[in-house]
Design an enzyme around this catalytic site. Sequence first.
Site, short mmCIF file in Angstrom:
data_model
loop_
_atom_site.label_atom_id
_atom_site.label_comp_id
_atom_site.label_asym_id
_atom_site.label_seq_id
_atom_site.Cartn_x
_atom_site.Cartn_y
_atom_site.Cartn_z
N ASP A 32 12.49 -1.26 -52.91
CA ASP A 32 11.45 -0.76 -52.11
C ASP A 32 11.17 0.93 -52.67
OD1 ASP A 32 10.18 -1.69 -49.32
OD2 ASP A 32 10.08 0.42 -49.72
N GLN A 94 4.12 -6.05 -40.89
CA GLN A 94 3.57 -6.63 -42.43
C GLN A 94 2.50 -5.31 -42.93
OE1 GLN A 94 2.17 -10.45 -43.41
NE2 GLN A 94 2.33 -9.92 -45.61
N HIS A 100 6.65 -11.12 -49.09
CA HIS A 100 7.73 -10.57 -49.75
C HIS A 100 8.99 -10.65 -48.61
CE1 HIS A 100 5.33 -7.34 -47.53
NE2 HIS A 100 6.48 -6.92 -47.23
N HIS A 102 12.35 -8.63 -47.42
CA HIS A 102 13.13 -7.56 -47.65
C HIS A 102 14.69 -7.81 -47.68
CE1 HIS A 102 9.93 -4.57 -46.26
NE2 HIS A 102 9.59 -5.62 -45.61
P1 5GP Z 1 6.11 -4.74 -45.13
O1 5GP Z 1 5.59 -3.55 -44.26
O2 5GP Z 1 4.83 -5.27 -45.58
O3 5GP Z 1 6.94 -5.70 -44.61
O4 5GP Z 1 6.74 -4.12 -46.48
C1 5GP Z 1 6.06 -3.65 -47.46
C2 5GP Z 1 7.02 -2.61 -48.24
O5 5GP Z 1 6.53 -2.37 -49.56
C3 5GP Z 1 7.53 -1.33 -47.28
O6 5GP Z 1 8.80 -1.37 -47.21
C4 5GP Z 1 7.13 -0.25 -48.41
O7 5GP Z 1 8.06 0.80 -48.60
C5 5GP Z 1 6.84 -1.17 -49.69
N1 5GP Z 1 5.82 -0.57 -50.87
C6 5GP Z 1 4.65 -0.32 -50.51
N2 5GP Z 1 4.16 0.50 -51.51
C7 5GP Z 1 5.02 0.29 -52.48
C8 5GP Z 1 4.79 0.35 -53.93
O8 5GP Z 1 4.08 0.80 -54.53
N3 5GP Z 1 6.18 0.04 -54.53
C9 5GP Z 1 7.43 -0.42 -54.09
N4 5GP Z 1 8.36 -0.55 -55.00
N5 5GP Z 1 7.35 -0.58 -52.67
C10 5GP Z 1 6.08 -0.43 -51.93
#
Ligand code: 5GP
Length: 114
Positions: A32, A94, A100, A102
């Site tokens: 992440d 999200q 995804h 985590h």
């Molecule tokens: P969500 O909030 O959708 O559950 O998680 C999305 C995750 O993607 C977040 O923890 C965020 O830090 C990660 N993320 C967002 N943009 C990028 C990126 O460009 N590269 C990587 N490796 N992680 C990302």
Amino acid sequence: MSGVADCLFCKIVAGKMGTLTHQDDLVAAFEDINPQAPSHTLIVPREHIASLADLGGDHEALAGRLLATASRLAAQKKLKGYRVVINSGASAGQSVFHLHLHLLGGRPFHWPPG
Ligand code: 5GP
Ligand code: ZN
């Protein structure tokens, strides 16, 4: 392997940006960019599936692989305790609409989550 042109995680899975730490025929993993724990890995299907709400009965093998990969990567990383989280929908936090998991480890976690 369908991809969506403007999907960030499809680009990462395709190797167009970032570094994959694991990949097989169904899933890929990468670190992440904004880690919420000393170890914070994202595990994603190679196929573009927007969220857990879009994971259907024809995805059971994929669902199993996602979880098995979380278990295997946690063991490889020697995480003693860890948490696996899926945020499904904007109200659950999200922010990237490519499914995804985590995988978080390396610190204590509290319950209930925020
Ligand atoms: P969500 O909030 O959708 O559950 O998680 C999305 C995750 O993607 C977040 O923890 C965020 O830090 C990660 N993320 C967002 N943009 C990028 C990126 O460009 N590269 C990587 N490796 N992680 C990302
Ligand atoms: Zn995608």
